[in-house]
Design a protein around this motif. Structure first.
Motif, mmCIF file in Angstrom:
data_model
loop_
_atom_site.group_PDB
_atom_site.id
_atom_site.type_symbol
_atom_site.label_atom_id
_atom_site.label_comp_id
_atom_site.label_asym_id
_atom_site.label_seq_id
_atom_site.Cartn_x
_atom_site.Cartn_y
_atom_site.Cartn_z
ATOM 1 N N HIS A 160 79.190 -0.100 -0.964
ATOM 2 C CA HIS A 160 79.946 -0.050 -2.214
ATOM 3 C C HIS A 160 79.137 0.614 -3.329
ATOM 4 N N THR A 193 80.887 9.276 -5.363
ATOM 5 C CA THR A 193 82.124 9.784 -5.963
ATOM 6 C C THR A 193 81.939 10.157 -7.431
ATOM 7 N N LYS A 243 87.903 10.661 -5.955
ATOM 8 C CA LYS A 243 87.209 9.397 -6.209
ATOM 9 C C LYS A 243 87.301 8.407 -5.057
ATOM 10 N N THR A 244 87.821 8.832 -3.906
ATOM 11 C CA THR A 244 87.976 7.927 -2.765
ATOM 12 C C THR A 244 87.209 8.500 -1.589
ATOM 13 N N CYS A 275 85.578 8.022 2.545
ATOM 14 C CA CYS A 275 85.502 7.375 3.848
ATOM 15 C C CYS A 275 84.241 7.900 4.528
ATOM 16 N N THR A 284 91.466 12.274 -3.036
ATOM 17 C CA THR A 284 92.089 11.510 -4.116
ATOM 18 C C THR A 284 92.707 10.229 -3.552
ATOM 19 N N PRO A 285 92.899 9.221 -4.386
ATOM 20 C CA PRO A 285 93.549 7.996 -3.904
ATOM 21 C C PRO A 285 94.933 8.255 -3.316
ATOM 22 N N ALA A 325 94.434 9.830 0.125
ATOM 23 C CA ALA A 325 93.808 8.856 1.022
ATOM 24 C C ALA A 325 94.787 7.808 1.511
#
Length: 509
Positions: free
Chosen positions: A141, A148, A156-157, A159, A361-362, A365
């Motif tokens: 985390h 990001t 901002k996302t 993996c 991007t969120p 994703a």
């Protein structure tokens, strides 16, 4: 193929940074007894590698022949047995020192065995190795937030995965799921991985196996190469060094070569895509395995607009160009003045530790929420700790700035060699992502023959400098060193290359 001002060749032994050894012990039987003189000395290094106590060289070769799959092919006629590394230096089993100008194939970003990265890993392995993502652990985390923060816009996302091929695999999946389209565009001459999925993206025949279905839904478009391509000139690249081709571009017209290559891309949309619809287009910001190929100015930004207008996403492959290597920017895509929809990264992200990532991007994703998707080792505590420390070192030691300053000096020095040696057809790149294209005839750009390229490459190795090779014909010297190198290292590398080329010319007269 003559040098305009060849170096005077004085045969002498080169010390390779040896300590406490006589000159007669410096080289193996496979190395030449004498080597050409280099105009500068190998820079000092105060690191002393530990004495090698492992398997004998002969035993290693025996095991390799009996138990290692044949695709694992080492460089050089007599492969190096590397024992130790320190920053920009590598040491073989006999203690010879080499200046690493390839960085483990563009992977060692901050230096071999960097003490801060080593410490971060040591502290983590004494705390927690692995839990996988069925539980939370703090390092993933912390790293996700730090990484990001390096991106513009809504990227901002993240993996986390383990390799560049995995990252590009995942990016393909996300793009197809998000858009509902299947076709993906890549350039001829591109390299995006060797998994069965990404092999379809890769458009270098030397890296493709004859498997059915590999290229389903993949369109390989004309590579917009200002040096080897149909169009291009002396003002087309974003590089301190340009091609020697004539250029008709102007401030009023913009890049004419880029416009013509763009027309070819439009043709693919008109004729080869179902209703012009596309899932994504992939592009390295500068092609790596393909030979450090740069595109005409403005082309990538315009291509991204076309892709989005037809329902697709633009994916920037930053596996080799990311993390400050190109100098002016942290990410290679920033040099093209646009923000992609998905970014893939690996190699330098972990300085050699298995680590890679996909950032998007969120909204995009969210496509991964349609089914379970899992990666056992992606973002494990050790990799996350290493990734954080790499970001710290890049910032604290100003390695992006060093890439710009030392890389520009490197490019300018190599341009001086191009003026002296007809066999250098092109010098290109940005920062510490550099390529030298070797040719047998500059006017026709005919690739220098493999034996002559190998002679130069091997001679440089024997004199203590390790370069990579790339391009479809293997005639491009790839220079992607750890970003901690100095101008003294550059001078030694350039002088070594000059001596090697002069020696090869003399041998073949």
């Amino acid at each position: 193929m003559m040098s305009k001002s060849p170096l005077v060749q004085t045969a002498r032994l080169v010390r390779h940074g040896f300590q406490k050894r006589s000159a007669s012990t410096l080289h193996s039987k496979a190395s030449p007894a004498v080597l050409p003189e280099i105009q500068s000395e190998m820079p000092d290094c105060d690191y002393q590698p530990p004495q090698y106590t492992g398997l004998s060289y002969e035993k290693v070769l025996e095991i390799r022949q009996k138990h290692i799959t044949p695709n694992i092919v080492p460089h050089f006629k007599k492969p190096l047995l590397i024992h130790s590394g320190h920053m920009q230096w590598l040491f073989d089993h006999e203690g010879r020192r080499y200046l690493d100008m390839f960085g483990g194939i563009v992977t060692v970003s901050v230096g071999h065995c960097h003490p801060k990265v080593n410490l971060a890993l040591e502290q983590q392995i004494n705390t927690l190795w692995h839990t996988t993502n069925i539980y939370m652990h703090p390092k993933l985390h912390e790293y996700a937030e730090r990484l990001t923060a390096k991106f513009p816009g809504d990227l901002k996302t993240v993996c986390f995965v383990n390799s560049g091929s995995e990252a590009n695999d995942l990016a393909m999946l996300i793009a197809r799921m998000h858009t509902g389209n299947q076709d993906i565009i890549t350039f001829r001459n591109a390299y995006h991985g060797m998994s069965p999925y990404t092999m379809g993206l890769t458009a270098l025949s030397t890296w493709r196996f004859p498997l059915p279905g590999v290229s389903n839904g993949i369109q390989h478009v004309m590579n917009p190469d200002p040096y080897m391509g149909i169009w291009g000139g002396a003002a087309c690249r974003d590089s301190p060094i340009q091609t020697d081709r004539k250029c008709e571009c102007s401030q009023e017209t913009g890049c004419l070569a880029g416009a013509r290559y763009y027309e070819q891309l439009e043709e693919v949309f008109k004729y080869s895509l179902p209703r012009g619809r596309v899932a994504a287009m992939f592009a390295e910001s500068i092609q790596g395995v393909g030979g450090t190929v740069q595109y005409p100015k403005g082309y990538i930004k315009k291509a991204a607009e076309l892709v989005r207008a037809n329902g697709g996403l633009f994916i920037a492959d930053e596996v080799q160009t990311g993390f400050g290597r190109t100098g002016e920017h942290f990410w290679g895509f920033e040099g093209h003045d646009f923000i992609p929809d998905i970014v893939t990264m690996a190699k330098g992200i972990g300085n050699g530790f298995p680590l890679a990532a996909v950032v998007t991007t969120p909204k995009i994703a969210a496509a991964l929420g349609q089914a379970l998707h899992f990666n056992t080792y992606g973002g494990n505590p050790m990799a996350s700790a290493v990734g954080i420390s790499v970001l710290d070192v890049i910032e604290e030691e100003q390695l992006q700035k060093n890439s710009l300053e030392v890389g520009t000096y490197f490019l300018q020095s190599l341009a001086g060699l191009r003026d002296r040696f007809e066999m250098i057809g092109d010098v290109r790149g940005k920062g510490l992502m550099i390529g030298i294209e070797l040719v047998s005839e500059r006017a026709t750009k005919t690739p220098l023959s493999a034996p002559h390229v190998s002679e130069i490459w091997e001679t440089c190795k024997d004199m203590g400098v390790l370069f990579g090779r790339g391009g479809l014909n293997g005639n491009v010297l790839r220079i992607k060193p750890p970003m901690c190198i100095t101008k003294s290292d550059v001078k030694f590398a350039v002088d070594t290359l000059a001596s090697a080329m002069s020696e090869v010319l003399n041998r073949n007269q």
